[in-house]
Structure formats: C-alpha cells, structure tokens
Design a protein around this motif. Structure first.
Motif, short mmCIF file in Angstrom:
data_model
loop_
_atom_site.label_atom_id
_atom_site.label_comp_id
_atom_site.label_asym_id
_atom_site.label_seq_id
_atom_site.Cartn_x
_atom_site.Cartn_y
_atom_site.Cartn_z
N LEU A 160 0.99 -1.28 0.23
CA LEU A 160 0.19 -0.03 0.10
C LEU A 160 0.92 1.71 0.34
O LEU A 160 1.33 1.43 1.25
CB LEU A 160 -1.09 0.08 1.07
CG LEU A 160 -1.41 -1.17 1.19
CD1 LEU A 160 -2.69 -1.51 2.95
CD2 LEU A 160 -2.79 -1.65 0.71
N PRO A 161 0.74 1.97 -1.51
CA PRO A 161 1.82 3.23 -1.59
C PRO A 161 2.04 3.92 -0.21
O PRO A 161 0.65 4.18 -0.09
CB PRO A 161 1.89 3.62 -2.82
CG PRO A 161 1.47 2.28 -3.27
CD PRO A 161 0.29 2.12 -2.36
N ARG A 176 -5.38 7.80 5.01
CA ARG A 176 -4.57 8.78 4.12
C ARG A 176 -3.36 7.62 4.59
O ARG A 176 -2.91 7.04 5.80
CB ARG A 176 -3.72 10.01 3.79
CG ARG A 176 -2.54 9.88 3.21
CD ARG A 176 -2.32 11.22 2.95
NE ARG A 176 -3.48 12.35 1.84
CZ ARG A 176 -3.57 12.05 1.23
NH1 ARG A 176 -3.11 12.11 0.18
NH2 ARG A 176 -4.56 13.14 0.68
N ASN A 177 -2.64 6.43 4.05
CA ASN A 177 -1.37 6.12 4.44
C ASN A 177 0.04 6.92 4.48
O ASN A 177 0.41 7.75 4.17
CB ASN A 177 -0.64 4.52 3.57
CG ASN A 177 0.48 3.75 4.20
OD1 ASN A 177 0.91 4.04 5.44
ND2 ASN A 177 1.01 3.02 3.11
N ALA A 178 0.36 7.06 5.69
CA ALA A 178 1.32 8.23 6.09
C ALA A 178 2.16 7.25 6.93
O ALA A 178 3.53 7.94 6.83
CB ALA A 178 0.70 8.77 7.57
N GLY A 179 2.55 5.55 6.55
CA GLY A 179 3.16 4.90 6.65
C GLY A 179 4.31 4.83 5.32
O GLY A 179 3.75 4.98 4.71
N LEU A 195 -2.69 3.96 8.82
CA LEU A 195 -3.49 4.63 8.02
C LEU A 195 -4.14 5.83 8.97
O LEU A 195 -4.40 5.68 10.82
CB LEU A 195 -5.22 3.79 7.99
CG LEU A 195 -4.63 2.90 6.80
CD1 LEU A 195 -5.76 1.91 6.82
CD2 LEU A 195 -4.21 2.97 5.77
N THR A 196 -4.16 7.08 8.83
CA THR A 196 -4.53 8.18 9.31
C THR A 196 -5.77 8.98 9.27
O THR A 196 -6.33 8.80 7.29
CB THR A 196 -3.31 9.39 9.37
OG1 THR A 196 -3.34 9.76 8.49
CG2 THR A 196 -2.09 8.84 9.74
N ASP A 246 -4.74 10.55 -6.02
CA ASP A 246 -3.56 9.89 -6.94
C ASP A 246 -2.96 8.50 -6.73
O ASP A 246 -3.00 7.62 -7.93
CB ASP A 246 -2.07 11.26 -7.45
CG ASP A 246 -1.41 10.49 -6.33
OD1 ASP A 246 -1.38 10.62 -5.13
OD2 ASP A 246 -0.01 11.37 -6.18
N LYS A 247 -3.57 8.25 -5.87
CA LYS A 247 -3.36 6.66 -5.70
C LYS A 247 -4.52 6.23 -4.50
O LYS A 247 -5.09 6.59 -3.03
CB LYS A 247 -2.13 6.60 -4.68
CG LYS A 247 -0.82 5.96 -5.77
CD LYS A 247 -0.06 5.85 -4.95
CE LYS A 247 1.06 7.21 -4.06
NZ LYS A 247 1.27 8.23 -4.37
N LEU A 248 -5.27 5.24 -5.23
CA LEU A 248 -6.36 5.14 -4.09
C LEU A 248 -7.17 3.98 -4.28
O LEU A 248 -6.75 3.24 -5.24
CB LEU A 248 -7.86 6.13 -4.99
CG LEU A 248 -9.38 5.42 -5.24
CD1 LEU A 248 -9.25 6.25 -3.38
CD2 LEU A 248 -10.58 6.44 -5.34
N VAL A 249 -7.06 3.39 -2.84
CA VAL A 249 -7.99 2.24 -2.51
C VAL A 249 -9.32 2.53 -1.99
O VAL A 249 -9.68 3.06 -1.02
CB VAL A 249 -7.43 0.95 -1.56
CG1 VAL A 249 -8.05 -0.27 -1.09
CG2 VAL A 249 -5.88 1.24 -1.80
#
Length: 140
Positions: A3-4, A21-24, A31-32, A92-95
C-alpha cells in the motif's frame, strides 16, 4: 498487498463513508483518518436506474425500496466526490474498500481518470472498523 505511501483509502457502505491516508511505509502502512465531506445523497434518479430500473423517485415507495434508493444515492454521491478529487489531482492513488453491492454500484460511476489511479478494490464491509483492522484485512 503493498500500500504505497500517500494512498487514500475510501471505506464505504450504504450508509457510511470514511477516508484514510497511508502515512506509513509501503510494507508497513499506518492509516490516518482524513476529514470526510458531508455528502448529500441527492442523485435518486441514478439510484433508481441502477437499482430498480425505474426512472424517478416516488414518495409512496415501500420502506425497503426507499432504503435501497437512499443507499444507492449515498454510494453514487461518494463515487462522484471521489471522481472530483481525482480530477482535481487531490487523490493520485486510491484504494476503495466497500461491501460487494456498494462496490458494484460505485463502479458504474467511476470516471476513467479514477480507474487510472485505483491501486485496488476490496469487496469487504470494513466501515466503522479501526484502522489497524483495515490494514490487517488488506494484508491477508
């Protein structure tokens, strides 16, 4: 599933809409929560076409039909909001994680640009679940 960093996660069901949003890192996502917009589910005509093959909302509809139309209108509103965010380059990137019924409904409304930024679609109902559980399910 990797998960980018920066990927936005839309967690959706017929009533709820959550954003993270993946902050990691890619292999160790964190996920935040993001602010979720207040969406007005006003697109009953699309909901009616998609669900019941009728052309307009009728106030005398039975409660279960009304509930289905409200769910479809909500999911359509989410898809339209996501389209707008992608088109304005906010995402720009979505799950997309949604119960199978909602996911199928959303797909009908995806813009071509949204399809291009999809990292994954997950047909599961994870709305209301803690972020750690969402990550755990996505990694299994």
């Amino acid at each position: 599933m990797l998960l980018p960093h920066g990927t936005v996660f839309a967690i959706v069901d017929g009533e709820k809409f959550e954003l993270y949003r993946n902050a990691g890192m890619e292999a160790e996502p964190q996920l935040t929560a993001l602010d979720t917009p207040d969406l007005e589910a006003t697109n009953y005509s699309a909901a009616a076409k998609d669900h019941d093959k009728i052309s307009r909302f009728q106030s005398g509809a039975p409660k279960d039909r009304l509930d289905k139309m409200e769910e479809a209108a909500h999911v359509t509103a989410v898809a339209e909001w996501l389209n707008a965010q992608v088109l304005s380059r906010q995402i720009d990137k979505l799950v997309v994680v949604a119960d199978p019924k909602s996911l199928g409904q959303m797909r009908r409304h995806y813009h071509k640009e949204l399809e291009g930024v999809l990292v994954a679609e997950v047909p599961k109902n994870l709305a209301g679940r803690p972020a750690q559980e969402i990550v755990r399910v996505l990694h299994t």
